[in-house]
Scaffold this motif. Structure first.
Motif, short mmCIF file in Angstrom:
data_model
loop_
_atom_site.label_atom_id
_atom_site.label_comp_id
_atom_site.label_asym_id
_atom_site.label_seq_id
_atom_site.Cartn_x
_atom_site.Cartn_y
_atom_site.Cartn_z
N LEU A 157 67.90 -19.37 -29.04
CA LEU A 157 67.89 -20.82 -29.26
C LEU A 157 69.30 -21.38 -29.31
CD1 LEU A 157 65.16 -21.04 -32.06
CD2 LEU A 157 64.87 -21.47 -29.60
N GLY A 158 70.30 -20.50 -29.20
CA GLY A 158 71.69 -20.93 -29.34
C GLY A 158 72.55 -20.49 -28.18
N ALA A 159 73.47 -19.57 -28.45
CA ALA A 159 74.46 -19.18 -27.44
C ALA A 159 73.84 -18.52 -26.22
CB ALA A 159 75.48 -18.23 -28.06
N ILE A 160 72.67 -17.87 -26.38
CA ILE A 160 71.99 -17.24 -25.24
C ILE A 160 70.72 -18.04 -24.94
CG2 ILE A 160 71.35 -15.02 -24.22
CD1 ILE A 160 72.60 -13.64 -26.63
N ALA A 191 76.59 -26.11 -32.10
CA ALA A 191 75.92 -25.12 -31.25
C ALA A 191 76.49 -25.08 -29.85
CB ALA A 191 74.43 -25.40 -31.21
N VAL A 192 76.75 -26.25 -29.26
CA VAL A 192 77.30 -26.32 -27.90
C VAL A 192 78.81 -26.20 -27.92
CG1 VAL A 192 77.55 -27.79 -25.86
CG2 VAL A 192 75.35 -27.68 -27.03
N GLY A 193 79.48 -26.99 -28.78
CA GLY A 193 80.93 -27.03 -28.77
C GLY A 193 81.59 -25.69 -29.02
N SER A 194 81.03 -24.89 -29.92
CA SER A 194 81.63 -23.59 -30.22
C SER A 194 81.54 -22.65 -29.03
CB SER A 194 80.95 -22.96 -31.44
OG SER A 194 79.56 -22.79 -31.23
N VAL A 195 80.46 -22.77 -28.24
CA VAL A 195 80.33 -21.95 -27.03
C VAL A 195 81.25 -22.47 -25.93
CG1 VAL A 195 78.73 -21.07 -25.29
CG2 VAL A 195 77.98 -21.33 -27.67
N VAL A 196 81.38 -23.78 -25.83
CA VAL A 196 82.28 -24.38 -24.85
C VAL A 196 83.69 -23.82 -25.01
CG1 VAL A 196 83.48 -26.52 -24.23
CG2 VAL A 196 81.01 -26.53 -24.53
#
Length: 366
Positions: A157-160, A191-196
C-alpha cells in the motif's frame, strides 16, 4: 478555538462514535443472515460530503451482509487499509453521500470459487473501507511475485504500491529527472514524497525536501536527502528555498500547492520540469485560494508543468513494482509506516493523515 482544542473536541466526539461501533459489533450476531449469506462485514460510508476539514459526523459505520461467493468469485478479508490524501478531493467528485469510502487494501482470500485466487492468497484490492468483500477477481492484483517473507505485506500500500508508482512515474515520465540535476519535493516525509527523494538519489540527483516537523526533517536526512528544512519554523520560505539550492531547481515534485508553489516558481531553472501530484494545502479550503499567478515565470523560463495520475502508465506497473521491490531488498529504498490499530479507527487515521501526523505511509491494521 485552537488546533489543540479542536482535536480534543474531535476525540470526544469520536469516543461517542466508538461506543456506537462497539454496539454494532456486539449486536451484529443477532442479524438474520438468510440462506445465502456467509459473512457480515463492516463498512465506513460517507454520511455527508465534507465541508472544510472532515469531521467524525461525516462518516457512518455500518454492517454489510455478504452472500456466499459464486462461480468465479472470492471472499476477501482486509488485513491492512490505506488512507491517502487523494481521498479528500475524490470524495467530492467521485462519490455521493451514502457510498462506502474509497481506498485500497491488502486482503486475504478466505473463500474462493476462482482458481486464480485460491484460499490464502494475498491481493491488493480497491474495495474501499470494508472489512470483507465479495469480488469477481477482475480488479484484484496479486502481491508482487517473489515477495520476501521479511518484507511486510503492508508495503504493497506504500513504497511497493500506488504511492511508490506515483513517485516513480512522476520522476521518470513527467520530470524526466537526470543524474546531477537538483530536485525539490514538498510533503517530503509522506508516503509519496519520501519515495520520490530516495528514487532521485538512486538516480544520482541532488535532493531538497521540506516537511512540517523537526522529527520529519531528521527522517529525511536519514534517508539521504542533501538538504531538508521545516517549513513551519523558517523565517522565510523563499529564503530557505534559496539557501537550500542557490542555483535553483531543475525539477519540482509538487504535493502541496498554494503559496508554496508561488514561492518555488521564481527559483526554477530555465526549462525546468514540474510534476503536479497533489495540492493538499487546498483540499480542505471552504474559500478557494487565489494567486500570485505563475504565467510570467512559465513563459520566460520556458517551464513545463504537468499534472498526472499514476494509472496513465498502468501497463508498466508489473515491471515497475518489481523495480521498487528490488530497491527495497537491496536497502536502497527504505519505508516508514504510521500504523493505526483497528478498523473502527479509520476516520481518525484519515483525519490524522490530513493533519500531517504520519511519517511515511499511513495505514490501518484491521
Amino acid at each position: 478555538m485552537t488546533v489543540g482544542n479542536e482535536k480534543k473536541e474531535e476525540e470526544k466526539r469520536w469516543k461517542k462514535e466508538e461506543e456506537k461501533s462497539k454496539f454494532l459489533v456486539l449486536t451484529s450476531h443477532s442479524v438474520c443472515l438468510g440462506p445465502r449469506a456467509a459473512m457480515q462485514g463492516r463498512t465506513w460510508t460517507l454520511q455527508r460530503h465534507f465541508d472544510g476539514f472532515p469531521k467524525i459526523s461525516d462518516f457512518e459505520l455500518k454492517l454489510e451482509l455478504l452472500p456466499e461467493p459464486q462461480n468465479g468469485e472470492v471472499l476477501l478479508e482486509a488485513l491492512f487499509l490505506s488512507v491517502d490524501p487523494y481521498m479528500r478531493p475524490y470524495s467530492r467528485v467521485r462519490m455521493k453521500e451514502g457510498d462506502v469510502m474509497i481506498g485500497g487494501q491488502v486482503a486475504r482470500v478466505i473463500q474462493s470459487q476462482n482458481p486464480s485466487f485460491p484460499v490464502g492468497s494475498l491481493v491488493v484490492a480497491n474495495c474501499g473501507w470494508r472489512t470483507h468483500t465479495v469480488s469477481d477477481g477482475r480488479t484484484l492484483t496479486p502481491l508482487v511475485a517473489g515477495w520476501p517473507e521479511d518484507v511486510p505485506v503492508s508495503f504493497a500500500l506504500g513504497a511497493i504500491g500506488m504511492p511508490g508508482l506515483t513517485a516513480l512515474y512522476g520522476l521518470e515520465e513527467v520530470c524526466q529527472l537526470k543524474a546531477g540535476e537538483t530536485l525539490l519535493v514538498n510533503a517530503a516525509a509522506g508516503a509519496v514524497g519520501s519515495v520520490v527523494g530516495q528514487i532521485a538519489k538512486i538516480k544520482g540527483s541532488r535532493v531538497v525536501g521540506c516537511a512540517g516537523s523537526n522529527h520529519k526533517v531528521a527522517y529525511l536526512r536519514e534517508l539521504g536527502f542533501d538538504e531538508a528544512f521545516n517549513y513551519k519554523t523558517v523565517a522565510s520560505l523563499e529564503e530557505a528555498l534559496k539557501k537550500a539550492s542557490p542555483e535553483g531547481y531543475d525539477c519540482y515534485f509538487e504535493n502541496v500547492g498554494g503559496q508554496f508553489s508561488s514561492a518555488v516558481m521564481p527559483l526554477m531553472k530555465p526549462f525546468g520540469r514540474i510534476a503536479v501530484c497533489g495540492s493538499i494545502s487546498l483540499y480542505n479550503d471552504t474559500i478557494p485560494q487565489t494567486g500570485p499567478f505563475i504565467h510570467t515565470h512559465m513563459i520566460f523560463k520556458q517551464l513545463r508543468m504537468e499534472g498526472f495520475l499514476c494509472n496513465r502508465w498502468a501497463h508498466k506497473d508489473k515491471e515497475s513494482l518489481q523495480r521498487l521491490l528490488a530497491w527495497v531488498k537491496e536497502g536502497k529504498l527504505k519505508c516508514s509506516e504510521h500504523v493505526t490499530e483497528g478498523f473502527e479507527n479509520m476516520p481518525m487515521a484519515f483525519m490524522g493523515m490530513l493533519r500531517g501526523e504520519n511519517t511515511g505511509k499511513a495505514i490501518v491494521k484491521v
